[in-house]
Design an enzyme around this catalytic site. Sequence first.
Site, PDB file in Angstrom:
ATOM      1  N   GLY A 130       0.778  -1.240   0.000  1.00 16.89           N
ATOM      2  CA  GLY A 130       0.000   0.000   0.000  1.00 16.89           C
ATOM      3  C   GLY A 130       0.801   1.277   0.000  1.00 16.89           C
ATOM      4  N   PRO A 139       4.373  -5.268  -1.222  1.00 16.67           N
ATOM      5  CA  PRO A 139       4.013  -4.150  -2.096  1.00 16.67           C
ATOM      6  C   PRO A 139       3.692  -4.604  -3.510  1.00 16.67           C
ATOM      7  CG  PRO A 139       6.393  -4.295  -1.881  1.00 16.67           C
ATOM      8  CD  PRO A 139       5.813  -5.401  -1.035  1.00 16.67           C
ATOM      9  N   TYR A 149     -11.374   4.069 -10.043  1.00 15.16           N
ATOM     10  CA  TYR A 149     -10.902   4.672  -8.784  1.00 15.16           C
ATOM     11  C   TYR A 149     -10.688   6.177  -8.883  1.00 15.16           C
ATOM     12  CZ  TYR A 149      -9.185  -0.136  -7.826  1.00 15.16           C
ATOM     13  OH  TYR A 149      -9.040  -1.477  -7.639  1.00 15.16           O
ATOM     14  N   CYS A 160     -17.504   2.369 -25.659  1.00  8.53           N
ATOM     15  CA  CYS A 160     -18.817   3.013 -25.667  1.00  8.53           C
ATOM     16  C   CYS A 160     -19.424   3.033 -24.272  1.00  8.53           C
ATOM     17  CB  CYS A 160     -19.706   2.353 -26.712  1.00  8.53           C
ATOM     18  SG  CYS A 160     -19.058   2.703 -28.355  1.00  8.53           S
ATOM     19  N   GLU A 161     -18.848   3.851 -23.470  1.00 11.60           N
ATOM     20  CA  GLU A 161     -19.215   4.188 -22.099  1.00 11.60           C
ATOM     21  C   GLU A 161     -18.496   5.516 -21.877  1.00 11.60           C
ATOM     22  OE1 GLU A 161     -20.589   2.310 -19.449  1.00 11.60           O
ATOM     23  OE2 GLU A 161     -20.726   0.375 -20.466  1.00 11.60           O
TER      24      GLU A 161
END
Length: 410
Positions: free
Chosen positions: A227, A269, A311, A337-338
């Site tokens: 993290g 990690p 995110y 197509c979004e």
Amino acid sequence: MQLKENQYYIGNVPVLDICREFGTPVYVYDGNTIVEKLHILQEAFSGVPVKIKYAAKALTNISVLKLLKKEGAGLDTVSIQESRIGLMAGFAPEDIMYTPNCVSFDEIEEAVELGLGINLDNIPMLEHLGKKYGSTVPCAIRLNPHIVAGGNTKIQVGHKYSKFGISVEQMPQVMEVVHKYKLTINGLHIHTGSDIKEADVFLQTASILFDLAMQFPHLKFINFGGGFKVPYKPGDHTTNMKELGRKLSDAFLGFCKRYGKTLEMWFEPGKFLVSEAGYLLVQTNVVKQTPTTVFVGVNSGMNHLIRPMMYDAYHDIVNVSNPDGAPKEYNVVGYICETDTIGANRTLDEVREGDILAIKNAGAYGFSMSSNYNSRLRPAEVLVYQGQAKLIRRREVLDDLLKNQVEANF
Ligand SMILES: *Cc1c(COP(=O)(O)O)cnc(C)c1O
């Protein structure tokens, strides 16, 4: 990526040469950066017996796994398939820590049979393990410390409402199961989330782990998770590894004295090792002026890199093929197509049809989260190492989309 005499390079290879040889879109990883990052961690914690278990889910290409293995890393895996790929890459089973969430006991049995390290995060599976193996199969416990840490709510996993880990409030129940089956608990683990920049979060986690550890006499390691925050744009604050190394190592050695034995310190990690090493190289299909903005539409999108849409992740974007262009503001979008925004309101060197853009920080959770949405093909992957660019995954072809489909005749 460096700019030298008007040309961008990834590890001494001109970026445009890579595009010419392998086509676009293409994921490119700089092996030197990956190795460098591993060494930064190994050095920051050189005062303690440290083990770095690369979180394989960030980027699971077997060539990358082999590179990390050669440099002394272990592996943290979240599925049996990921573990098997790790074994194929040459990792010894005992160097792989299997940390699943919400899997069936069948999968855990498979991990035991493969000889992997086992890390459990719920009491029912501890019970199953105890019933089947008693004290003969050691396992670690993933705890939930009730700490809110991480870049945004979707990547915070150590808080009270998270599905990950066993709550520290449930220690009495854990101890009951441990004693009932005489479980051999060989490690304690906390992973609180991603994009954590404060050394204090790790120190806070550590003090919780150190206190709980005194109840477990068979520990071999304490696993502080992954993290670590990486830089996404110039001037971004990141985890200060030297400071963390110093503070956490001191605290750890103090704890080992209390515990009466020197344990191993583990990290797992993902991003820290591979995020900055990776680039998604794409080509500009169209520059589209509208009454409100200028869109740069590229031959890739959320099917290849979902992080911006999933995110709100920020990925720096560079126009590699027009470094002399006058800076202008654009919305860089994908062809899916979004709503498919890769970078909103970005200042880039003037973008023309055909220009190559490099999307940075694409090493972690890029290819590994890619899909075939819109029946688009996944890109190739290339590893640049020791001055050479080599293909490590072929670009998909139409057949790949159809190969598992079965025609049913009704
Ligand atoms: C995903 C994951 C990691 C890696 O997180 P990064 O933010 O990429 O460092 C570490 N440990 C566990 C258990 C994970 O699930």
